[in-house]
Design a protein around this motif. Sequence first.
Motif, PDB file in Angstrom:
ATOM      1  N   ASP A  89     -13.901 -35.776  44.327  1.00 34.96           N
ATOM      2  CA  ASP A  89     -15.168 -35.932  44.134  1.00 34.96           C
ATOM      3  C   ASP A  89     -15.935 -34.531  43.989  1.00 34.96           C
ATOM      4  N   ILE A  90     -15.951 -33.345  44.969  1.00 34.49           N
ATOM      5  CA  ILE A  90     -16.704 -32.400  44.559  1.00 34.49           C
ATOM      6  C   ILE A  90     -16.921 -31.585  42.813  1.00 34.49           C
ATOM      7  N   PRO A  91     -18.204 -31.295  42.605  1.00 32.25           N
ATOM      8  CA  PRO A  91     -18.358 -30.467  41.160  1.00 32.25           C
ATOM      9  C   PRO A  91     -17.811 -29.341  40.673  1.00 32.25           C
ATOM     10  N   VAL A  92     -17.339 -29.547  40.077  1.00 29.88           N
ATOM     11  CA  VAL A  92     -16.911 -27.671  39.505  1.00 29.88           C
ATOM     12  C   VAL A  92     -16.520 -27.233  38.342  1.00 29.88           C
ATOM     13  N   ILE A  93     -17.085 -26.333  38.408  1.00 24.19           N
ATOM     14  CA  ILE A  93     -17.481 -25.098  37.477  1.00 24.19           C
ATOM     15  C   ILE A  93     -17.317 -24.611  37.474  1.00 24.19           C
ATOM     16  N   PHE A  94     -16.503 -24.584  35.662  1.00 28.82           N
ATOM     17  CA  PHE A  94     -15.552 -23.422  35.363  1.00 28.82           C
ATOM     18  C   PHE A  94     -16.200 -22.297  35.543  1.00 28.82           C
ATOM     19  N   VAL A  95     -16.500 -20.801  35.656  1.00 26.22           N
ATOM     20  CA  VAL A  95     -16.983 -19.440  35.276  1.00 26.22           C
ATOM     21  C   VAL A  95     -15.681 -18.530  34.393  1.00 26.22           C
ATOM     22  N   THR A  96     -16.032 -18.288  33.232  1.00 28.48           N
ATOM     23  CA  THR A  96     -14.873 -17.898  32.762  1.00 28.48           C
ATOM     24  C   THR A  96     -15.861 -16.861  31.898  1.00 28.48           C
ATOM     25  N   ALA A  97     -14.598 -15.787  30.669  1.00 26.03           N
ATOM     26  CA  ALA A  97     -14.897 -15.098  30.099  1.00 26.03           C
ATOM     27  C   ALA A  97     -14.020 -15.423  29.177  1.00 26.03           C
ATOM     28  N   ALA A 113     -16.874 -30.356  35.937  1.00 21.11           N
ATOM     29  CA  ALA A 113     -18.564 -30.990  35.567  1.00 21.11           C
ATOM     30  C   ALA A 113     -18.737 -30.101  34.387  1.00 21.11           C
ATOM     31  N   ASP A 114     -18.405 -28.971  34.615  1.00 26.42           N
ATOM     32  CA  ASP A 114     -19.783 -28.315  33.371  1.00 26.42           C
ATOM     33  C   ASP A 114     -18.990 -26.418  33.127  1.00 26.42           C
ATOM     34  N   TYR A 115     -19.024 -26.075  32.429  1.00 25.47           N
ATOM     35  CA  TYR A 115     -18.988 -25.009  31.858  1.00 25.47           C
ATOM     36  C   TYR A 115     -19.475 -23.841  31.635  1.00 25.47           C
ATOM     37  N   ILE A 116     -19.327 -22.902  32.559  1.00 24.61           N
ATOM     38  CA  ILE A 116     -20.074 -21.052  32.534  1.00 24.61           C
ATOM     39  C   ILE A 116     -19.970 -20.425  31.691  1.00 24.61           C
ATOM     40  N   THR A 117     -20.014 -19.140  30.626  1.00 22.75           N
ATOM     41  CA  THR A 117     -19.421 -18.368  30.376  1.00 22.75           C
ATOM     42  C   THR A 117     -19.943 -16.570  30.312  1.00 22.75           C
ATOM     43  N   LYS A 118     -18.837 -15.999  30.499  1.00 25.20           N
ATOM     44  CA  LYS A 118     -19.486 -14.619  31.305  1.00 25.20           C
ATOM     45  C   LYS A 118     -20.028 -13.531  30.893  1.00 25.20           C
ATOM     46  N   PRO A 119     -20.176 -12.686  30.498  1.00 29.52           N
ATOM     47  CA  PRO A 119     -21.388 -12.682  31.656  1.00 29.52           C
ATOM     48  C   PRO A 119     -22.265 -13.028  31.820  1.00 29.52           C
TER      49      PRO A 119
END
Length: 393
Positions: A89-97, A113-119
């Motif tokens: 149940d821990i939310p995971v946000i992918f942080v990736t290029a 839970a979500d997706y954040i792109t680099k930079p």
Amino acid sequence: MLNASAPIVKEQPHRQTVLIVDDTPQNITVLGELLQPHYTVRAANSGERALRAAHSDPRPDIILLDVMMPGMSGYEVLRQLRAEKDTRDIPVIFVTAMDSTESEEQGLELGAADYITKPVKPAIVLARVRTHLEFKHARDRLANQNEWLEREVARRMSENLLIQDLSMRALASLAEARDTDTGHHILRTQAYVDILARHLEHHERFREALAGGRLAMVVKAAPLHDLGKVGIPDAILLKPGRLTPEEFEIMKTHAAIGAAAIGKAMQDALAAADDVTAAQASGAFAFLQVAHEIALSHHEKWDGSGYPAGLAGDSIPASGRLMALADVFDALTCHRIYKKPMSIGQATQILTEGRGTHFDPDVVDAYLACRERFADIAMRFHDTAPVFAGSIS
């Protein structure tokens, strides 16, 4: 450079914990400096260390997870997190290029839970983390409330069942108090019924009658079998000796009196209840129906010579057939003013002779298979003083 799996700052009370997972130290530093003014920040530089950190204190409230790492990828880390009860149940946000639609869809399908792109953009990172932590807090609070409600419902149900048990036993004791049987009669006969019912619960002739919780109801209702004794005059009920035929006819009415009292209670309750209350009370009514069966039919005999209705064979409810043998066994093995208690062997002979006439043959067979357990109950709950009562069997 930050040490893997080590807190970036000293943990502060009431601060939520963010776990940053990235194999590049600079990325951990950037995210750590951005988040540490608001949260307790931990770091891991590999998938394996991330999994260990997720199971150690302080447990992460959210994980920022890099996708492309040597060894174990972020996708595999997420799969293992979701497979464990403590971390699913821990939310995971992918942080990736990686900014392809396919990679984002893959992560979301795995449960990200979500997706954040680099930079990364600081404002976006802070907003996404705050949003998902608030959502997790609300979800956890709801889960805690649901857990509390479930415990509260279970507690109240347990209290209601206890009240039901105590009320039932009080009614049974009231009937016994007017008689001169001891309270041990209630304990013994209930235990005998329990033994017989559990032995026969998978028998083809008893399976349906004892299924769906009915076995427990039969055992619980057994003490009410002689409830109708409250309606028998003291001159008959307390007579120190055998009853005359006329007195015995009056004594025999206790079966119908007890059943009528239980039936009246059900009728009045149904009349006073609305549809919702009646539906909620279905379990209680089912129990009372079983109690009604036992009170009415425990003096019926297999060959049809019993009372009050002269039922025979399988037309006698299974609960009544079990109660019949338990009640007679107890009467045979207990002291009465007009007789001494019989031995287990003597009682067994009489029960065996009644197989197919007084008793259901399969119930007698069940008794024979469990005779040692009957003897143990009779010994543990034996009467300590003579009992004076009129014969009703």
